[in-house]
Design a protein around this motif. Structure first.
Motif, PDB file in Angstrom:
ATOM      1  N   CYS A 146      -3.712  -0.289 -10.876  1.00 49.74           N
ATOM      2  CA  CYS A 146      -2.713  -0.842 -10.018  1.00 49.74           C
ATOM      3  C   CYS A 146      -3.402  -1.434  -8.475  1.00 49.74           C
ATOM      4  O   CYS A 146      -2.707  -1.535  -7.693  1.00 49.74           O
ATOM      5  CB  CYS A 146      -1.557  -0.054  -9.924  1.00 49.74           C
ATOM      6  SG  CYS A 146      -1.653   1.369  -9.256  1.00 49.74           S
ATOM      7  N   GLY A 147      -4.616  -0.946  -8.387  1.00 51.16           N
ATOM      8  CA  GLY A 147      -5.037  -1.091  -7.086  1.00 51.16           C
ATOM      9  C   GLY A 147      -6.578  -0.931  -7.002  1.00 51.16           C
ATOM     10  O   GLY A 147      -7.215  -0.345  -7.708  1.00 51.16           O
ATOM     11  N   ILE A 148      -7.179  -1.226  -5.593  1.00 51.17           N
ATOM     12  CA  ILE A 148      -8.650  -1.103  -5.507  1.00 51.17           C
ATOM     13  C   ILE A 148      -9.167  -0.758  -4.051  1.00 51.17           C
ATOM     14  O   ILE A 148      -8.357  -1.037  -3.152  1.00 51.17           O
ATOM     15  CB  ILE A 148      -9.347  -2.567  -5.892  1.00 51.17           C
ATOM     16  CG1 ILE A 148     -10.867  -2.328  -5.715  1.00 51.17           C
ATOM     17  CG2 ILE A 148      -8.588  -3.732  -4.849  1.00 51.17           C
ATOM     18  CD1 ILE A 148     -11.457  -3.772  -6.216  1.00 51.17           C
ATOM     19  N   GLU A 149     -10.198   0.132  -3.967  1.00 53.08           N
ATOM     20  CA  GLU A 149     -10.702   0.211  -2.517  1.00 53.08           C
ATOM     21  C   GLU A 149     -12.328   0.306  -2.998  1.00 53.08           C
ATOM     22  O   GLU A 149     -12.691   0.531  -3.896  1.00 53.08           O
ATOM     23  CB  GLU A 149     -10.335   1.545  -2.275  1.00 53.08           C
ATOM     24  CG  GLU A 149     -10.974   1.668  -0.829  1.00 53.08           C
ATOM     25  CD  GLU A 149     -10.461   3.048  -0.169  1.00 53.08           C
ATOM     26  OE1 GLU A 149     -10.519   3.328   0.880  1.00 53.08           O
ATOM     27  OE2 GLU A 149      -9.908   4.050  -1.035  1.00 53.08           O
ATOM     28  N   THR A 150     -12.795  -0.503  -1.975  1.00 50.19           N
ATOM     29  CA  THR A 150     -14.736  -0.769  -2.051  1.00 50.19           C
ATOM     30  C   THR A 150     -15.097  -0.228  -1.026  1.00 50.19           C
ATOM     31  O   THR A 150     -14.611   0.101   0.202  1.00 50.19           O
ATOM     32  CB  THR A 150     -14.820  -2.327  -2.091  1.00 50.19           C
ATOM     33  OG1 THR A 150     -14.217  -2.790  -0.758  1.00 50.19           O
ATOM     34  CG2 THR A 150     -14.122  -3.077  -2.856  1.00 50.19           C
ATOM     35  N   LYS A 151     -16.423   0.207  -1.471  1.00 50.01           N
ATOM     36  CA  LYS A 151     -17.465   0.812  -0.198  1.00 50.01           C
ATOM     37  C   LYS A 151     -18.256  -0.323  -0.149  1.00 50.01           C
ATOM     38  O   LYS A 151     -18.969  -0.675  -0.856  1.00 50.01           O
ATOM     39  CB  LYS A 151     -17.892   2.048  -0.926  1.00 50.01           C
ATOM     40  CG  LYS A 151     -19.163   2.667   0.064  1.00 50.01           C
ATOM     41  CD  LYS A 151     -19.576   3.884  -0.574  1.00 50.01           C
ATOM     42  CE  LYS A 151     -20.555   4.667   0.547  1.00 50.01           C
ATOM     43  NZ  LYS A 151     -21.115   6.018   0.000  1.00 50.01           N
ATOM     44  N   MET A 152     -18.455  -0.860   1.270  1.00 44.79           N
ATOM     45  CA  MET A 152     -19.176  -2.013   1.567  1.00 44.79           C
ATOM     46  C   MET A 152     -20.417  -1.661   2.716  1.00 44.79           C
ATOM     47  O   MET A 152     -19.808  -0.880   3.738  1.00 44.79           O
ATOM     48  CB  MET A 152     -18.138  -2.959   2.035  1.00 44.79           C
ATOM     49  CG  MET A 152     -17.309  -3.472   1.044  1.00 44.79           C
ATOM     50  SD  MET A 152     -18.017  -4.498  -0.287  1.00 44.79           S
ATOM     51  CE  MET A 152     -19.158  -5.713   0.450  1.00 44.79           C
ATOM     52  N   GLU A 161      -6.057  -1.919  -1.571  1.00 38.82           N
ATOM     53  CA  GLU A 161      -4.989  -2.929  -1.629  1.00 38.82           C
ATOM     54  C   GLU A 161      -4.364  -2.708  -3.048  1.00 38.82           C
ATOM     55  O   GLU A 161      -5.138  -2.365  -3.957  1.00 38.82           O
ATOM     56  CB  GLU A 161      -5.483  -4.539  -1.608  1.00 38.82           C
ATOM     57  CG  GLU A 161      -6.179  -4.696  -0.199  1.00 38.82           C
ATOM     58  CD  GLU A 161      -6.599  -6.265  -0.134  1.00 38.82           C
ATOM     59  OE1 GLU A 161      -6.158  -6.926  -1.164  1.00 38.82           O
ATOM     60  OE2 GLU A 161      -7.093  -6.788   1.109  1.00 38.82           O
ATOM     61  N   MET A 162      -2.973  -2.710  -2.839  1.00 37.28           N
ATOM     62  CA  MET A 162      -2.159  -2.353  -4.269  1.00 37.28           C
ATOM     63  C   MET A 162      -1.542  -3.646  -4.626  1.00 37.28           C
ATOM     64  O   MET A 162      -0.863  -4.419  -3.979  1.00 37.28           O
ATOM     65  CB  MET A 162      -1.146  -1.354  -4.064  1.00 37.28           C
ATOM     66  CG  MET A 162      -1.993   0.109  -3.261  1.00 37.28           C
ATOM     67  SD  MET A 162      -2.913   0.924  -4.485  1.00 37.28           S
ATOM     68  CE  MET A 162      -1.678   1.540  -5.661  1.00 37.28           C
ATOM     69  N   ASN A 197       0.806  -1.092   0.116  1.00 38.32           N
ATOM     70  CA  ASN A 197      -0.108   0.078   0.092  1.00 38.32           C
ATOM     71  C   ASN A 197       0.817   1.237   0.056  1.00 38.32           C
ATOM     72  O   ASN A 197       0.358   2.431  -0.316  1.00 38.32           O
ATOM     73  CB  ASN A 197      -0.898   0.018   1.182  1.00 38.32           C
ATOM     74  CG  ASN A 197      -2.261  -0.932   0.926  1.00 38.32           C
ATOM     75  OD1 ASN A 197      -2.084  -1.476  -0.184  1.00 38.32           O
ATOM     76  ND2 ASN A 197      -3.192  -0.924   1.734  1.00 38.32           N
ATOM     77  N   GLY A 198       1.994   1.154   0.042  1.00 43.87           N
ATOM     78  CA  GLY A 198       3.084   2.295   0.015  1.00 43.87           C
ATOM     79  C   GLY A 198       3.427   2.730  -1.481  1.00 43.87           C
ATOM     80  O   GLY A 198       4.012   3.723  -1.622  1.00 43.87           O
ATOM     81  N   ARG A 199       3.046   1.953  -2.369  1.00 44.64           N
ATOM     82  CA  ARG A 199       3.087   2.133  -3.807  1.00 44.64           C
ATOM     83  C   ARG A 199       2.486   3.704  -4.158  1.00 44.64           C
ATOM     84  O   ARG A 199       1.338   3.756  -3.814  1.00 44.64           O
ATOM     85  CB  ARG A 199       2.622   1.383  -4.591  1.00 44.64           C
ATOM     86  CG  ARG A 199       2.688   1.385  -5.951  1.00 44.64           C
ATOM     87  CD  ARG A 199       2.425   0.146  -6.996  1.00 44.64           C
ATOM     88  NE  ARG A 199       2.542   0.135  -8.427  1.00 44.64           N
ATOM     89  CZ  ARG A 199       2.366  -0.660  -9.424  1.00 44.64           C
ATOM     90  NH1 ARG A 199       1.660  -1.612  -9.102  1.00 44.64           N
ATOM     91  NH2 ARG A 199       2.558  -0.362 -10.481  1.00 44.64           N
ATOM     92  N   VAL A 239      -5.484  -8.625  -5.562  1.00 48.41           N
ATOM     93  CA  VAL A 239      -6.045  -7.832  -4.498  1.00 48.41           C
ATOM     94  C   VAL A 239      -7.520  -7.731  -4.776  1.00 48.41           C
ATOM     95  O   VAL A 239      -8.194  -7.638  -5.651  1.00 48.41           O
ATOM     96  CB  VAL A 239      -5.466  -6.102  -4.814  1.00 48.41           C
ATOM     97  CG1 VAL A 239      -3.899  -6.413  -4.659  1.00 48.41           C
ATOM     98  CG2 VAL A 239      -5.611  -5.823  -6.064  1.00 48.41           C
ATOM     99  N   GLU A 240      -8.440  -7.342  -3.525  1.00 49.62           N
ATOM    100  CA  GLU A 240      -9.682  -7.298  -3.723  1.00 49.62           C
ATOM    101  C   GLU A 240     -10.345  -6.368  -2.564  1.00 49.62           C
ATOM    102  O   GLU A 240     -11.305  -6.127  -2.761  1.00 49.62           O
ATOM    103  CB  GLU A 240     -10.270  -8.730  -3.485  1.00 49.62           C
ATOM    104  CG  GLU A 240      -9.809  -9.265  -2.227  1.00 49.62           C
ATOM    105  CD  GLU A 240     -10.312 -10.773  -2.235  1.00 49.62           C
ATOM    106  OE1 GLU A 240     -10.773 -11.250  -1.036  1.00 49.62           O
ATOM    107  OE2 GLU A 240     -10.187 -11.559  -3.186  1.00 49.62           O
ATOM    108  N   SER A 241      -9.408  -5.722  -1.757  1.00 50.67           N
ATOM    109  CA  SER A 241     -10.062  -4.945  -0.392  1.00 50.67           C
ATOM    110  C   SER A 241     -11.047  -5.984   0.088  1.00 50.67           C
ATOM    111  O   SER A 241     -10.952  -6.912   0.036  1.00 50.67           O
ATOM    112  CB  SER A 241     -10.583  -3.713  -1.222  1.00 50.67           C
ATOM    113  OG  SER A 241     -11.102  -2.670  -0.112  1.00 50.67           O
TER     114      SER A 241
END
Length: 210
Positions: free
Chosen positions: A179-185, A56-57, A33-35, A102-104
């Motif tokens: 290159c990454g994902i974040e989800t709203k759940m 998640e990256m 996640n520092g990417r 990656v899937e968050s």
């Protein structure tokens, strides 16, 4: 209950290639996640329920070349949730013998689909199919399906559900790829109306010039 998964994931044999070579798939988790990323891709038709979770990256120099989704089939009078999760598959230099994913945060319902891959190139933009809020007595499903566009131009559509409509495409990743994902759940509602995945955003990273 949310749990930030460790990136020290066990290697798993994903499949056998045409020539019999093994393909390994490993979860990246939050380790990378520092990417640094250039931009965030989002759309305007996400739904209201739940909260943004963790990103998640992919590892450095890895980009997303494919994806699968977790979908709950029609419940025929039960509580429908439709799309519950999105799993991105990360590759370095399009080498598909060793992959990360990656899937968050994902929902609890449904099964994961078989992965779909760009024939070449990387994922660069997306479009969401969302059912709007159904009111106090309706059955909310929120995100039903997703499409991605590859840098080589093909469009890939997930095997999601059909409620709601597709909104506008996101912006494109320029000079790189997703290159990454974040989800709203929306968290599990303990027997009340679950909508699960309500929105998603993706991160764009630059490709280093040789």
């Amino acid at each position: 209950m949310w749990r930030l998964l460790s990136a020290v994931a066990t290697l798993a044999v994903l499949s056998l290639g045409v020539c019999g070579e093994k393909v390994f798939l490993q979860r990246a988790g939050t380790t990378f996640n520092g990417r640094k990323y250039r931009s965030v891709l989002d759309v305007t038709n996400g739904e209201r329920f739940g909260s943004w979770t963790w990103p998640e990256m992919c590892p450095e120099n890895f980009f997303v070349v494919g994806f699968s989704v977790r979908v709950e089939s029609k419940q025929y009078g039960g509580d429908d949730t439709a799309l519950n999760g999105i799993r991105l598959i990360c590759s370095k230099d399009e080498n598909r013998n060793f992959l990360y994913y990656v899937e968050s945060h994902t929902g609890h319902f449904g099964e994961w689909s078989h992965p779909q891959y760009c024939p070449s190139g990387v994922l660069t933009s997306f479009q969401l199919r969302v059912e709007p809020h159904q009111g106090p007595f309706g059955d909310d499903t929120a995100v039903n399906n997703i499409k991605f566009r590859c840098s080589s131009n093909p469009m890939l559509e997930a095997p999601g559900m059909s409620w709601g409509e597709y909104g506008h495409w996101s912006q494109d990743c320029v000079g790189g790829g997703i290159c990454g994902i974040e989800t709203k759940m929306e968290e599990y509602q303990l027997g009340l109306d679950d909508s699960s995945l309500n929105d998603v955003r993706f991160f764009c990273c630059d490709k280093h010039q040789e």
